[in-house]
Design an enzyme around this catalytic site. Structure first.
Site, PDB file in Angstrom:
ATOM      1  N   GLU A   1      -9.787  -1.619   5.051  1.00 29.88           N
ATOM      2  CA  GLU A   1     -10.450  -1.270   6.304  1.00 29.88           C
ATOM      3  C   GLU A   1     -11.713  -2.118   6.483  1.00 29.88           C
ATOM      4  O   GLU A   1     -12.220  -2.699   5.521  1.00 29.88           O
ATOM      5  CB  GLU A   1     -10.838   0.216   6.259  1.00 29.88           C
ATOM      6  CG  GLU A   1      -9.648   1.170   6.125  1.00 29.88           C
ATOM      7  CD  GLU A   1      -8.881   1.367   7.424  1.00 29.88           C
ATOM      8  OE1 GLU A   1      -8.861   0.467   8.282  1.00 29.88           O
ATOM      9  OE2 GLU A   1      -8.270   2.440   7.584  1.00 29.88           O
TER      10      GLU A   1
ATOM     11  N   HIS B   1      -7.366  -4.161  10.118  1.00 32.02           N
ATOM     12  CA  HIS B   1      -7.088  -3.980   8.686  1.00 32.02           C
ATOM     13  C   HIS B   1      -5.784  -4.691   8.303  1.00 32.02           C
ATOM     14  O   HIS B   1      -4.888  -4.860   9.122  1.00 32.02           O
ATOM     15  CB  HIS B   1      -7.084  -2.500   8.269  1.00 32.02           C
ATOM     16  CG  HIS B   1      -5.937  -1.674   8.727  1.00 32.02           C
ATOM     17  ND1 HIS B   1      -6.057  -0.363   9.123  1.00 32.02           N
ATOM     18  CD2 HIS B   1      -4.609  -1.938   8.845  1.00 32.02           C
ATOM     19  CE1 HIS B   1      -4.881   0.119   9.440  1.00 32.02           C
ATOM     20  NE2 HIS B   1      -3.979  -0.811   9.288  1.00 32.02           N
TER      21      HIS B   1
ATOM     22  N   ASN C   1      -7.850  -2.070  14.089  1.00 35.05           N
ATOM     23  CA  ASN C   1      -9.220  -2.434  13.706  1.00 35.05           C
ATOM     24  C   ASN C   1      -9.236  -3.683  12.826  1.00 35.05           C
ATOM     25  O   ASN C   1     -10.245  -3.988  12.198  1.00 35.05           O
ATOM     26  CB  ASN C   1      -9.901  -1.263  12.981  1.00 35.05           C
ATOM     27  CG  ASN C   1      -9.154  -0.857  11.714  1.00 35.05           C
ATOM     28  OD1 ASN C   1      -8.186  -1.509  11.308  1.00 35.05           O
ATOM     29  ND2 ASN C   1      -9.602   0.205  11.075  1.00 35.05           N
TER      30      ASN C   1
ATOM     31  N   ASP D   1       0.814  -1.213   0.000  1.00 32.88           N
ATOM     32  CA  ASP D   1       0.000   0.000   0.000  1.00 32.88           C
ATOM     33  C   ASP D   1       0.847   1.263   0.000  1.00 32.88           C
ATOM     34  O   ASP D   1       2.077   1.215   0.141  1.00 32.88           O
ATOM     35  CB  ASP D   1      -0.971  -0.013   1.198  1.00 32.88           C
ATOM     36  CG  ASP D   1      -0.299  -0.404   2.512  1.00 32.88           C
ATOM     37  OD1 ASP D   1       0.942  -0.432   2.572  1.00 32.88           O
ATOM     38  OD2 ASP D   1      -1.024  -0.670   3.479  1.00 32.88           O
TER      39      ASP D   1
HETATM   40  C1  F6R Z   1       1.351  -1.044   6.050  1.00 29.15           C
HETATM   41  C2  F6R Z   1       0.173  -1.871   6.239  1.00 29.15           C
HETATM   42  C3  F6R Z   1      -0.684  -1.696   7.449  1.00 29.15           C
HETATM   43  C4  F6R Z   1       0.099  -1.884   8.747  1.00 29.15           C
HETATM   44  C5  F6R Z   1      -0.795  -1.708   9.955  1.00 29.15           C
HETATM   45  C6  F6R Z   1      -0.018  -1.823  11.258  1.00 29.15           C
HETATM   46  O1  F6R Z   1       1.975  -1.367   4.830  1.00 29.15           O
HETATM   47  O2  F6R Z   1      -0.112  -2.666   5.416  1.00 29.15           O
HETATM   48  O3  F6R Z   1      -1.761  -2.605   7.393  1.00 29.15           O
HETATM   49  O4  F6R Z   1       0.634  -3.188   8.746  1.00 29.15           O
HETATM   50  O5  F6R Z   1      -1.402  -0.451   9.905  1.00 29.15           O
HETATM   51  O6  F6R Z   1       0.903  -0.779  11.337  1.00 29.15           O
HETATM   52  P1  F6R Z   1       1.978  -0.706  12.495  1.00 29.15           P
HETATM   53  O7  F6R Z   1       2.939  -1.814  12.259  1.00 29.15           O
HETATM   54  O8  F6R Z   1       2.617   0.649  12.347  1.00 29.15           O
HETATM   55  O9  F6R Z   1       1.238  -0.875  13.785  1.00 29.15           O
END
Ligand code: F6R
Length: 244
Positions: free
Chosen positions: A143, A138, A136, A67
């Site tokens: 989401e 994701h 959440n 992403d």
């Molecule tokens: C980022 C991604 C997101 C993160 C998630 C957790 O490329 O795909 O799904 O893995 O937001 O982020 P952190 O590791 O910062 O808690």
């Protein structure tokens, strides 16, 4: 599903990095799906260390990031392009021409954007997809929703994700409201998935994703249906899970 609880963040990172190194050693032309965020920082540092001592050679691999925020230039310090350069790509011998990250050019030209998923297929599909998880549930920027998404698309970020990610920006107003992401369908097509999670703030989403019903309201829960998934979480992230 392999569900591994490690003592702490460091051992989570070490184990995940070892699995990735094994994958690349077994197939030097592996296609890796990569994630950004705080959680994989430690494991990327371990991959860089393994490369420096000659334990692994990344010259033949292809990478596809999950992403990217809409509207941030690749040089913005919070863009995922920047993150990948800082934490991995500029420290190892990954061929930048085969390191793909969603970007605006692809999105402005919709047929080209649709080819991000097609490009993954053309590269032979993802051999190993690395994932973190949102508070959440994701994965990528998929989401909670009424349906599971299929291919790459643009999403409106939820307020909880905007708040969670604002820690990395000067203010919450600077967090982009939209992002490009691989779809759940893309993620499920990977031959192998490793999901990492660390800390108390992930405890609920880890429990709900891997020990609750499968529902698009908790996107990571679909991973319960993946045939080759390894979840590596530290004790804090596992504290609500029904595991010994
Ligand atoms: C980022 C991604 C997101 C993160 C998630 C957790 O490329 O795909 O799904 O893995 O937001 O982020 P952190 O590791 O910062 O808690």
């Amino acid at each position: 599903m392999e569900f591994i609880v490690t003592k702490d963040y460091k051992s989570m990172s070490t184990l995940a990095a070892e699995r990735i190194v094994e994958q690349v050693r077994e197939n030097p032309r592996s296609v890796l799906g990569l994630a950004t965020g705080s959680t994989p920082e430690g494991l990327y540092a371990e991959l860089v260390a393994a490369y420096r001592v000659g334990d692994v050679d990344f010259a033949g691999i292809t990478t596809f990031n999950l992403d990217e925020y809409c509207g941030l230039s690749p040089d913005h310090s919070q863009s995922y392009h920047y993150f990948m350069r800082e934490h991995l790509i500029s420290h190892v011998n990954i061929d930048e021409a085969r390191a793909f990250i969603p970007n605006e050019e692809l999105v402005n030209d919709r047929p080209a954007w649709e080819t991000y998923s097609a490009r993954m297929d053309a590269a032979g599909g993802v051999d190993l997809q690395l994932l973190g998880i949102g508070q959440n549930g994701h994965i990528g920027f998929n989401e909670p929703d009424d349906n599971f998404s299929k291919g790459c698309h643009i999403v409106e970020l939820t307020e909880s994700t905007i708040q969670a990610n604002s820690r990395l920006f000067d203010s919450v107003d600077e967090v982009p409201r939209r992002a490009y992401t691989m779809g759940i369908g893309d993620i499920m097509k990977a031959r192998r998935v490793i999901l990492v999670a660390s800390g108390d703030s992930k405890a609920e989403s880890v429990r709900d994703s891997f020990f609750g019903p499968v529902t698009p309201r908790i996107p990571a829960s679909i991973l319960q249906f993946h045939h080759n998934i390894c979840v590596i979480v530290d004790e804090a992230a596992a504290k609500l899970c029904p595991v010994g």
